[in-house]
Design an enzyme around this catalytic site. Structure first.
Site, mmCIF file in Angstrom:
data_model
loop_
_atom_site.group_PDB
_atom_site.id
_atom_site.type_symbol
_atom_site.label_atom_id
_atom_site.label_comp_id
_atom_site.label_asym_id
_atom_site.label_seq_id
_atom_site.Cartn_x
_atom_site.Cartn_y
_atom_site.Cartn_z
ATOM 1 N N GLU A 262 0.807 -1.224 0.000
ATOM 2 C CA GLU A 262 0.000 0.000 0.000
ATOM 3 C C GLU A 262 0.836 1.269 0.000
ATOM 4 O OE1 GLU A 262 -0.010 -2.317 2.350
ATOM 5 O OE2 GLU A 262 -0.139 -1.457 4.369
ATOM 6 N N ASN A 263 2.131 1.146 0.250
ATOM 7 C CA ASN A 263 2.954 2.349 0.134
ATOM 8 C C ASN A 263 3.187 2.740 -1.323
ATOM 9 O OD1 ASN A 263 4.475 -0.127 0.511
ATOM 10 N ND2 ASN A 263 6.332 1.093 0.338
#
Lengths: 249, 218, 249, 218
Positions: free
Chosen positions: B49-50
């Site tokens: 998700e980064n």
């Protein structure tokens, strides 16, 4: 001619005063504008509101800024870490205000500020502590809470390359918060490894158009890249040089 | 015969349920083990998700790139066909329901599928949410991977969560070291028991009335 | 192995039935998935809801689909054009429903659908006819109206190059609605000029990650490009070959 | 001496007010003329809402690229340093207040700065908004460039708009062939008159009480 490149870090930070709200990019070491943060510390400004994913690690950068008592309030998703002792101490002493925001809502609130959205309904956080006091609504059978944009006076971000028009490209997962923070601040300041000629960046691949960027300051390639920007490695995940086993022995 | 399976065996079992071509986010900690046990020849695409799709395994030590990390801030690699994007786009992918599976750890999962995994609510604890609440609603199916019991022997499957919630009615299945539990409108349904664990033992350990769905077609 | 490339247009469109809601990319000729639209016409499906910036031009493509009576409702920003006679006729006859949306709200509503946002407050349209019946709110001293996401069953888009994973890049202003429509539909179908090897597209420059794309169908380079994808020109703004003065005479 | 200036002279006058380094969106029609009259040596960057910053002039006929067009669907070029982006990002730039100036045409502008430029509200007319409402609120300053009077001699500066509105209180300045009008809380202020137009004539033509600000410092 438009030229957003400034000669040094001090010039890049001009105008930041006590009480400013400052977004700082980065997730882990990736995308951290380390030179800008260090200069911000040196500048002595305080009473700051900081927007960042975390609340600092170890004794450097944002952690140091907090440790020095310069941060009045922090808006972040994940303050508590094994090495967030400066934040922990200030927080326990009631000397720093914390607004905790789930990471995706944080990103979307920053994006909303940049895109002129007044507020938005998000499903993240419904039924949790962070929904307390927030407007809740069922839309099309699904529950949402209302979240508001986060604006800032300044954004300090790190990009890979930039040009005089302020166009920016990032490197791998160091992109993270940079492109959205650039849109949400009155003044966006980018440290870049290298400034390239206008026209050298592929118009199809520019991630942050120069419109969002006010100042660009070149700081040289990060230690794990060579002088052309090619990856050479030889560092740990925090960017520190690998110690050889010989040195450890 | 044992009444429970190892963490690695559990990762392998969970991995077997992830279909070819799935887009998957593996939460920090035990769930990351799943990546190492995807069946031979099956291609899945990992989301972090980064800001990346197509995450690959950890690099050699001298190839660590601080600009190429996962959500746990560990060094990773990028597979051919990977793509990078910013945080708003990345969490939009999750919130928009484009991932097939998220695998998460848990402190507690309730019969209704509520998840508690970000805070024990201890007085004076400093909160830290990160992407937990986004991940909890971040995929078509949210799988929890966990021991059935805490180190103190308390069940993690509960009638109602006592810890602060991460998400409500968000978990679809719980993979534990004792059994696999499907969240249904009628409560937890046991779809598979490991070792010589019995249905009665699971009910005893959890204190819940469980549906025996082990005879159901897969 | 994941392989989203389908052999032909008919396969690409499989599953589209009467009553579907279909987003169609493009702004002007740029980004129009002309091959997919033609095949949609040939497929004979009807009772469609179409989301597009316009409502068709001349006698081809979307205009023809409308002229054939296949479109029950259109959601668009700018239906009336000098050559929108098929739409005009159906509209005046009460044979097509129109939901008119300012272009930026249209884009943001599509984006919201893809990003799981339940609704959002936008300043565009405040105090105008399009605000009628909509929730209005003052936030931080500024007025906004509430707008909801637009979801679709299918998105038909045009990209420049794609790979087997469904990763897409676009070409210049042909990017327009493609990337956001790809996120807002249950099934996204992209016609691309060429399918390239997985890994050939720069991970920093992929605009639509494959996650959003279900089917990719190669149709060959557009007429103003050569067989390598390089620009050669020789067409007008609609992509029609330039007639020489000799031929006109 | 004439009481009004030509369209080209007006474009030139307006262009003189756009500062170095400004990000500018020029609406379809007359406003596009402004691009041709930016003072020598001054660099501005043109935005076209279909998805580009750094728009350049029209190409040679054989260099027309159907993939490189402006919001009026005319062929354009890309200047060095141009960037392409999708519609949501492009309209986000406008809505978020990142552009310095939008220049638009108008049917009517009210004393309060309301703009009507998308529909005459004629019965049976097919509506078409496009980007008009987004542009009306799409910059720090919204300039209207227009003749003061319609072909029928009706003033376009009005007490209140009679046509359907495009945006409310959004216009900051109106550049007409007779004079330049600043929108102020007290109504229109004339900052510059062209030719031998008098203040009394402007009040007569518009039927409005106008503030004479021509003596004010620039």
């Amino acid at each position: 001619m438009i030229d957003k490149v400034v000669p040094d870090i001090a010039t890049a930070l001009s105008g930041i005063g006590d009480g400013s709200c400052i977004m700082i990019g980065g997730f882990g070491r990736a995308g951290q504008p380390v030179d800008l943060i260090d200069a911000l510390i040196d500048s002595g400004v305080g009473d700051l509101t900081i927007v960042n994913n975390n609340a600092g690690n170890g004794d450097v950068g944002l952690a140091r800024l907090i440790g020095l008592g310069r941060v009045r309030k922090i808006i972040c998703s994940f303050p508590r870490q094994s090495d967030s002792w400066h934040f922990d101490e200030k927080y326990r002493a009631g000397q720093i205000e914390l607004e905790i925001v789930p990471q995706g809502n944080l990103a979307e609130r920053i994006r909303a500020a940049g895109a002129g959205i007044g507020a938005f309904f998000t499903p993240t956080g419904v039924g949790t502590e962070i929904a307390a006091g927030k407007e809740q609504r069922t839309i099309d059978g699904k529950e949402y809470i209302l979240e508001y944009p986060i604006h800032a006076d300044f954004a300090l971000i790190q990009a890979f390359r930039g040009d005089q028009l302020g166009n920016l490209v990032y490197r791998r997962t160091a992109r993270n918060f940079g492109p959205i923070m650039a849109t949400a601040a009155k003044v966006t300041i980018a440290q870049v490894d290298e400034v390239v000629e206008v026209g050298a960046l592929d118009p199809e691949a520019i991630v942050t158009p120069g419109l969002f960027v006010d100042r660009v300051v070149p700081v040289g390639y990060r230690p794990w890249l060579d002088e052309t920007g090619a990856f050479i490695g030889g560092v740990d995940v925090n960017g520190e040089p690998l110690t050889t086993e010989g040195e450890d022995a | 015969m044992a009444t429970k399976i190892s963490r690695v065996a559990l990762a392998k079992r969970l991995a077997a349920d992830i279909p070819e071509g799935a887009y998957v986010n593996l939460g920090i900690g035990a769930p990351t083990l799943v990546a190492d046990h995807i069946p031979e020849g099956r291609q899945i695409i990992l989301h972090t998700e980064n800001g990346m799709l197509g995450m690959g395994e950890a690099p050699e030590a001298d190839q660590v790139d601080p600009d190429l990390i996962n959500a746990g801030k560990q060094a990773v690699t990028a597979q051919p066909g990977a793509a990078f994007f910013h945080h708003a786009d990345s969490f939009g992918m999750m919130r928009g329901g484009h991932l097939d599976v998220c695998v998460l750890g848990a402190f507690e999962v309730s019969q209704a599928g509520d998840l508690a995994n970000w805070s024990t609510g201890a007085p004076g604890a400093i909160p830290a949410i990160g992407g937990a609440m986004d991940l909890a609603i971040g995929a078509k199916d949210v799988y929890v991977m966990t021991d059935l019991l805490t180190k103190d022997g308390q069940p993690k499957l509960v009638a109602e969560c006592s810890y602060p919630l991460t998400g409500v009615r968000c978990v679809s299945r719980v993979y534990t070291d004792h059994a696999i539990f499907q969240v249904t409108p009628e409560g937890f349904a046991v779809t598979e028991r490991f070792g010589d664990t019995t249905h009665a033992e699971l009910e005893s350990l959890t204190g819940l009335t469980l549906i025996d769905a082990t005879g159901a077609a897969a």
